[in-house]
Design an enzyme around this catalytic site. Structure first.
Site, PDB file in Angstrom:
ATOM      1  N   HIS A   1       1.868  -1.026   0.768  1.00 52.32           N
ATOM      2  CA  HIS A   1       2.987  -0.089   0.925  1.00 52.32           C
ATOM      3  C   HIS A   1       2.829   0.651   2.252  1.00 52.32           C
ATOM      4  O   HIS A   1       3.741   0.686   3.052  1.00 52.32           O
ATOM      5  CB  HIS A   1       3.045   0.888  -0.246  1.00 52.32           C
ATOM      6  CG  HIS A   1       4.270   1.736  -0.280  1.00 52.32           C
ATOM      7  ND1 HIS A   1       4.619   2.528  -1.358  1.00 52.32           N
ATOM      8  CD2 HIS A   1       5.253   1.942   0.639  1.00 52.32           C
ATOM      9  CE1 HIS A   1       5.751   3.157  -1.110  1.00 52.32           C
ATOM     10  NE2 HIS A   1       6.148   2.830   0.108  1.00 52.32           N
TER      11      HIS A   1
ATOM     12  N   GLU B   1       7.591   2.665   7.889  1.00 52.48           N
ATOM     13  CA  GLU B   1       6.247   3.183   7.638  1.00 52.48           C
ATOM     14  C   GLU B   1       5.622   3.758   8.908  1.00 52.48           C
ATOM     15  O   GLU B   1       4.956   4.801   8.864  1.00 52.48           O
ATOM     16  CB  GLU B   1       5.363   2.074   7.060  1.00 52.48           C
ATOM     17  CG  GLU B   1       5.734   1.673   5.643  1.00 52.48           C
ATOM     18  CD  GLU B   1       5.611   2.831   4.671  1.00 52.48           C
ATOM     19  OE1 GLU B   1       4.557   3.488   4.650  1.00 52.48           O
ATOM     20  OE2 GLU B   1       6.577   3.090   3.922  1.00 52.48           O
TER      21      GLU B   1
ATOM     22  N   TRP C   1      -0.668   6.673   4.570  1.00 51.97           N
ATOM     23  CA  TRP C   1       0.044   7.945   4.670  1.00 51.97           C
ATOM     24  C   TRP C   1      -0.922   9.104   4.898  1.00 51.97           C
ATOM     25  O   TRP C   1      -1.902   9.261   4.172  1.00 51.97           O
ATOM     26  CB  TRP C   1       0.809   8.234   3.387  1.00 51.97           C
ATOM     27  CG  TRP C   1       1.729   7.159   2.922  1.00 51.97           C
ATOM     28  CD1 TRP C   1       2.246   6.123   3.639  1.00 51.97           C
ATOM     29  CD2 TRP C   1       2.252   7.015   1.588  1.00 51.97           C
ATOM     30  NE1 TRP C   1       3.069   5.354   2.852  1.00 51.97           N
ATOM     31  CE2 TRP C   1       3.094   5.867   1.591  1.00 51.97           C
ATOM     32  CE3 TRP C   1       2.115   7.744   0.410  1.00 51.97           C
ATOM     33  CZ2 TRP C   1       3.774   5.447   0.446  1.00 51.97           C
ATOM     34  CZ3 TRP C   1       2.786   7.327  -0.731  1.00 51.97           C
ATOM     35  CH2 TRP C   1       3.615   6.187  -0.710  1.00 51.97           C
TER      36      TRP C   1
ATOM     37  N   LYS D   1       7.795   7.094   9.875  1.00 47.62           N
ATOM     38  CA  LYS D   1       7.640   8.214   8.950  1.00 47.62           C
ATOM     39  C   LYS D   1       6.206   8.705   8.864  1.00 47.62           C
ATOM     40  O   LYS D   1       5.955   9.918   8.823  1.00 47.62           O
ATOM     41  CB  LYS D   1       8.136   7.829   7.564  1.00 47.62           C
ATOM     42  CG  LYS D   1       8.036   8.963   6.548  1.00 47.62           C
ATOM     43  CD  LYS D   1       8.722   8.643   5.246  1.00 47.62           C
ATOM     44  CE  LYS D   1       8.656   9.855   4.310  1.00 47.62           C
ATOM     45  NZ  LYS D   1       9.357   9.608   3.032  1.00 47.62           N
ATOM     46  N   HIS D   2       5.240   7.786   8.841  1.00 47.40           N
ATOM     47  CA  HIS D   2       3.850   8.180   8.587  1.00 47.40           C
ATOM     48  C   HIS D   2       2.942   8.021   9.805  1.00 47.40           C
ATOM     49  O   HIS D   2       2.153   8.919  10.110  1.00 47.40           O
ATOM     50  CB  HIS D   2       3.302   7.357   7.422  1.00 47.40           C
ATOM     51  CG  HIS D   2       4.050   7.546   6.142  1.00 47.40           C
ATOM     52  ND1 HIS D   2       4.064   8.739   5.453  1.00 47.40           N
ATOM     53  CD2 HIS D   2       4.841   6.694   5.435  1.00 47.40           C
ATOM     54  CE1 HIS D   2       4.810   8.615   4.368  1.00 47.40           C
ATOM     55  NE2 HIS D   2       5.303   7.387   4.340  1.00 47.40           N
TER      56      HIS D   2
ATOM     57  N   TYR E   1       2.967  16.826   2.831  1.00 46.08           N
ATOM     58  CA  TYR E   1       2.793  15.964   3.993  1.00 46.08           C
ATOM     59  C   TYR E   1       3.920  16.186   4.987  1.00 46.08           C
ATOM     60  O   TYR E   1       5.004  16.669   4.639  1.00 46.08           O
ATOM     61  CB  TYR E   1       2.751  14.487   3.587  1.00 46.08           C
ATOM     62  CG  TYR E   1       4.017  13.958   2.955  1.00 46.08           C
ATOM     63  CD1 TYR E   1       5.020  13.358   3.721  1.00 46.08           C
ATOM     64  CD2 TYR E   1       4.228  14.064   1.582  1.00 46.08           C
ATOM     65  CE1 TYR E   1       6.186  12.872   3.142  1.00 46.08           C
ATOM     66  CE2 TYR E   1       5.382  13.581   0.992  1.00 46.08           C
ATOM     67  CZ  TYR E   1       6.360  12.982   1.773  1.00 46.08           C
ATOM     68  OH  TYR E   1       7.510  12.505   1.195  1.00 46.08           O
TER      69      TYR E   1
END
Length: 382
Positions: A57, A115, A60, A118-119, A68
């Site tokens: 996934h 991914e 993070w 965002k992270h 977060y």
């Protein structure tokens, strides 16, 4: 692989989330995202990845307390991950990602972009300033390389199998059995277990890091923040390709089932949005939502025990994990609804958003629990 600049050399680095005073060198100390989560999927319908392996996934950064940051640098939210990896010579990495880091609702490329944007952009040790002779986008390769390497060190399928926990149509397991099987391989540290319709479909492994994520040491840590969504017992671990819960089936609970389906909807109506904090809005024609202005009209059409939804932009469904209406939706997926008209997608009535949009700002509506705000969508007949 092409010669590129090196990342910071970290000597006597502190363990993230364990400092007792401020740390100035954030190239050797992950802050504020000092807890790193390596998150994994088990997708059975549709199937993603090998039948004997979980899939990735993401990786993070969490602020050591269950909160977060997200989307921290729009200028580095790159849209060409495959080309970046090829340019850096990371062909083996790309091959691994094409097998192990795949989307169940859209292109893997878009999934990787999400991914990273965002992270990845929120990890302090991946800042361009942390590199000597920095070459643009080289931190992207480091992010994906470390995520895949970490994933390979966490063979969830094998760990569960060695404890007698194997995919099955009929067998069920307790939450403690699964936690013990995974914890036995990482100092009895707890993990987050995610379930949908009582079936295991996600694992989050928690770490603190000594040094940078590029070259540092990942130390297993306990779960931080939200608890697992799996029941204490009766957990299914379905084989990949096994038929998932029918969208029209009901779930047995100790009270009225939140996903028991009501009459098939038809005709024209609106889609009202209600958040867990009782903020209200509505879905607009492309599938996004906002809290002011006119609601879009939708048409519900009965089909095969459920119904399709269509706006002026086209059919509605889920693309890249987000509610979408328009040309990207080609197969007119089925929805269902509870008796009070609450929308169900794949049997689930909870959707998610990154907060509540203000004024006429539009927000995305997602189907995965990675996002901060939970909400329901209710049909209002015209």
């Amino acid at each position: 692989m092409n010669a590129i600049g090196s990342s910071a050399v970290c000597v006597d680095a502190q363990l993230s989330c364990h400092n007792t005073s401020a740390v100035e060198n954030l190239c050797c100390f992950n802050y504020p995202g000092g807890t790193l989560l390596q998150t994994q999927f088990w997708d059975t319908h549709p199937v993603t990845g090998p039948v004997d392996s979980w899939t990735i996934h993401g990786l993070w950064p969490d602020n050591c307390d269950g909160t977060y940051d997200a989307n921290c640098d729009d200028e580095r939210a790159y849209r060409n991950i495959t080309q970046i990896l090829k340019h850096s010579g990371a062909y083996d990495l790309l091959n691994d990602m094409q097998t192990l880091w795949v989307s169940d609702s859209g292109s893997s490329e878009t999934f990787w972009e999400h991914e990273w944007g965002k992270h990845g952009t929120c990890i302090s040790t991946l800042q361009p300033s942390c590199y000597t002779d920095y070459q643009p986008t080289q931190e992207v390769t480091d992010f994906f390389n470390r995520t895949v390497t970490l994933f390979k060190s966490l063979p969830s399928y094998e760990w569960l199998e060695s404890a007698g926990i194997v995919p099955s149509i009929t067998a069920t397991y307790t939450r403690q059995q699964i936690q013990s099987a995974l914890g036995a391989n990482r100092g009895d540290r707890s993990v987050y277990l995610g379930c949908r319709h009582g079936a295991l479909n996600e694992i989050w492994y928690f770490f603190n890091v000594q040094g940078s994520i590029q070259t540092g040491s990942f130390k297993p840590s306990d779960l931080v923040g939200t608890g697992s969504t799996c029941p204490s017992s009766g957990i299914k671990y379905l084989p990949k390709g096994a038929a998932g819960p029918s969208p029209t089936s009901t779930t047995t609970t100790t009270g009225p089932s939140p996903t028991s389906t009501g009459p098939v909807l038809s005709g024209r109506g609106f889609l009202d949005v209600i958040t867990s904090g009782n903020k209200r809005g509505c879905i607009i024609s492309r599938g996004r939502w906002y809290t002011s202005g006119s609601c879009a009209g939708f048409t519900a059409s009965p089909l095969s025990g459920g119904f399709t939804l269509k706006s002026s932009k086209g059919y509605c469904g889920v693309a890249d994990g987000a509610l979408t209406c328009g040309a990207r939706i080609r197969n007119a997926p089925l929805f269902n609804a509870t008796k009070d008209g609450t929308l169900l997608y794949n049997g689930a009535q909870t959707f998610y958003a990154d907060g509540v949009p203000r004024g006429r700002k539009q927000g995305m509506v997602y189907t995965d629990a990675e996002h901060d705000t939970s909400l329901t969508i209710r049909w209002q007949k015209r």
